[in-house]
Enzyme design. Structure first.
Site, PDB file in Angstrom:
ATOM      1  N   THR A  48       0.675  -1.247   0.130  1.00 48.19           N
ATOM      2  CA  THR A  48       0.024   0.119   0.019  1.00 48.19           C
ATOM      3  C   THR A  48       0.673   1.127   0.112  1.00 48.19           C
ATOM      4  O   THR A  48       1.802   1.475   0.833  1.00 48.19           O
ATOM      5  CB  THR A  48      -0.785   0.093   1.194  1.00 48.19           C
ATOM      6  OG1 THR A  48      -1.772  -0.994   1.135  1.00 48.19           O
ATOM      7  CG2 THR A  48      -1.802   1.341   1.450  1.00 48.19           C
ATOM      8  N   THR A  49       0.530   2.359  -0.833  1.00 48.59           N
ATOM      9  CA  THR A  49       0.875   3.402  -0.527  1.00 48.59           C
ATOM     10  C   THR A  49      -0.323   4.578  -0.682  1.00 48.59           C
ATOM     11  O   THR A  49      -1.042   4.517  -1.750  1.00 48.59           O
ATOM     12  CB  THR A  49       1.613   4.013  -1.705  1.00 48.59           C
ATOM     13  OG1 THR A  49       2.926   3.011  -1.937  1.00 48.59           O
ATOM     14  CG2 THR A  49       2.402   5.365  -1.545  1.00 48.59           C
TER      15      THR A  49
END
Lengths: 196, 190
Positions: free
Chosen positions: B1-2
């Site tokens: 995730t970003t």
């Protein structure tokens, strides 16, 4: 990493992705994971790059030495056994690698060799973090006596599923075929053309 | 995730990738990681999906309750502090989340929360496994006088940079939420 190998009618097919990762980081996007040991022998490796390349250098030299001392080319089984002996010899400080050994002597043959030297001969095999995905494709679509051309298509399909679903597999493809006519590599545009 | 959050004069921008991973497997490339809480506040999610969704429901209820009690909407700053308190109360059995809260109620506000309630108000921030890659891009591209459009471009560029180098960040689709004085707008950029 995902690597696959298939025994086909006229030869053996090896395929792998080209992603190298370090933890969660994509460290390199175009690495070669299938290594030529001789004109009729190849090894696909998954695991620690340093360990694998070290073994590959050793095996190349051994295959050459075998040729000049024994006077004939090393068989696929001999290469797999040699690799297994080296791996088993260092089982308490192991080389971190899982291997597919493929080649053509009297006929196409494929072996998978694990980290401590366990050998199994297979008609098809997969290794690496994405192997589950590759196996589900190979299990349902591999046929004995399939042509090298169909083999390439199936291998690419298996790797592509792993690219899609395994985070440590991705970026590109390399396919190697070994038939009685010798060793061939396919990648990029050339591979695309083969798949049509 | 970003996920990333950027604050500029005219509002805030939140952006996130859309890949959900389970161990080494890609579970889906079609998940929403930015959740609206009110019509002017949203949070981004990194970490445990279940925990974030739970917290989002909690915050939404608290925001409604606040509005009925005081007759004015909860500010972003108030909600960030509330969330910080909730997280800190659960210090010994924590919600496994890294949250960016962004909103424009009285003024544009961006804040970053860690699993124990550590609260940092900032101009731009990032969470998730791809944080180092995203932060590098934000650090280079951020100025206070960016327009909303420019901030959006920057946010997308930061998430994409992470997508190219972090195995747990998707590089296909980016979810973008902008909040200005005119309200909230969501879009997906392929």
């Amino acid at each position: 990493t995902t690597t696959v190998g298939l025994v086909c009618k006229e030869g053996v097919v090896l395929a792998a992705d080209t992603r190298a990762s370090l933890g969660n980081i994509i460290y390199a996007k175009n690495v070669t994971k299938i290594h030529k040991i001789d004109e009729h022998l190849a090894i696909a490796g998954a695991g620690d790059v340093g360990d694998i390349l070290n073994l590959v250098r050793l095996l190349k030299a051994e295959a050459n030495l075998y040729k000049s001392t024994v006077g004939k080319e090393m068989s696929v089984k001999a290469l797999a056994t040699l690799l297994a002996n080296i791996l088993n010899g260092s089982k308490y400080f192991p080389y971190l690698g899982w291997f597919l050994v493929g080649g053509y002597d009297e006929k196409p043959r494929l072996f998978s060799v694990d980290m401590v030297g366990g050998i199994t001969e297979d008609n098809y095999a997969a290794a690496g973090s994405g192997m589950e995905f590759a196996y589900s494709i190979l299990d349902s679509e591999y046929r004995e006596e399939m042509s090298v051309n169909d083999g390439i298509k199936l291998a690419v399909k298996a790797i592509n599923v792993a690219i899609k679903r395994d985070v440590f597999t991705g970026d590109g493809l390399l396919v190697v075929t070994i038939t009685k006519d010798g060793y061939k590599e396919y990648r990029g545009a050339e591979l695309e053309k083969m798949l049509k | 995730t970003t996920t990333v959050g950027i604050k500029v004069k005219d509002g805030v921008v939140l952006a996130a990738d859309t890949q959900a991973s389970l161990d080494h497997m890609v579970e889906t490339l079609n998940i929403k990681k930015i959740i609206p809480i009110t019509d002017r506040i949203a949070i981004t999610t990194a970490g445990s999906v279940g925990d974030v969704q739970m917290l989002a429901r909690y915050l939404e209820a608290e925001a409604r309750y606040y509005y009925f009690t005081w007759g004015r909407p909860m500010t972003t700053k108030a909600m960030a502090n509330l969330l910080s308190n909730i997280l800190n109360e659960n210090r010994w059995f924590p919600y496994l989340v890294q949250i960016i809260i962004g909103g424009y109620v009285d003024e544009p506000t961006i804040a970053n929360l860690d699993p124990f309630g550590g609260l940092i108000f900032d101009d731009y921030t990032a969470t998730g496994s791809g944080t180092p890659f995203a932060i590098a891009v934000l650090e280079e591209g951020y100025r206070e006088d960016l327009t909303i459009e420019e901030a959006k471009e920057l946010a997308i560029r930061a998430v994409r940079a992470a997508g190219r180098r972090d195995v747990y960040t998707g590089s296909k689709k980016v979810q973008v939420v902008t909040i200005t004085k005119d309200g909230m707008k969501e879009e997906f950029v392929v």
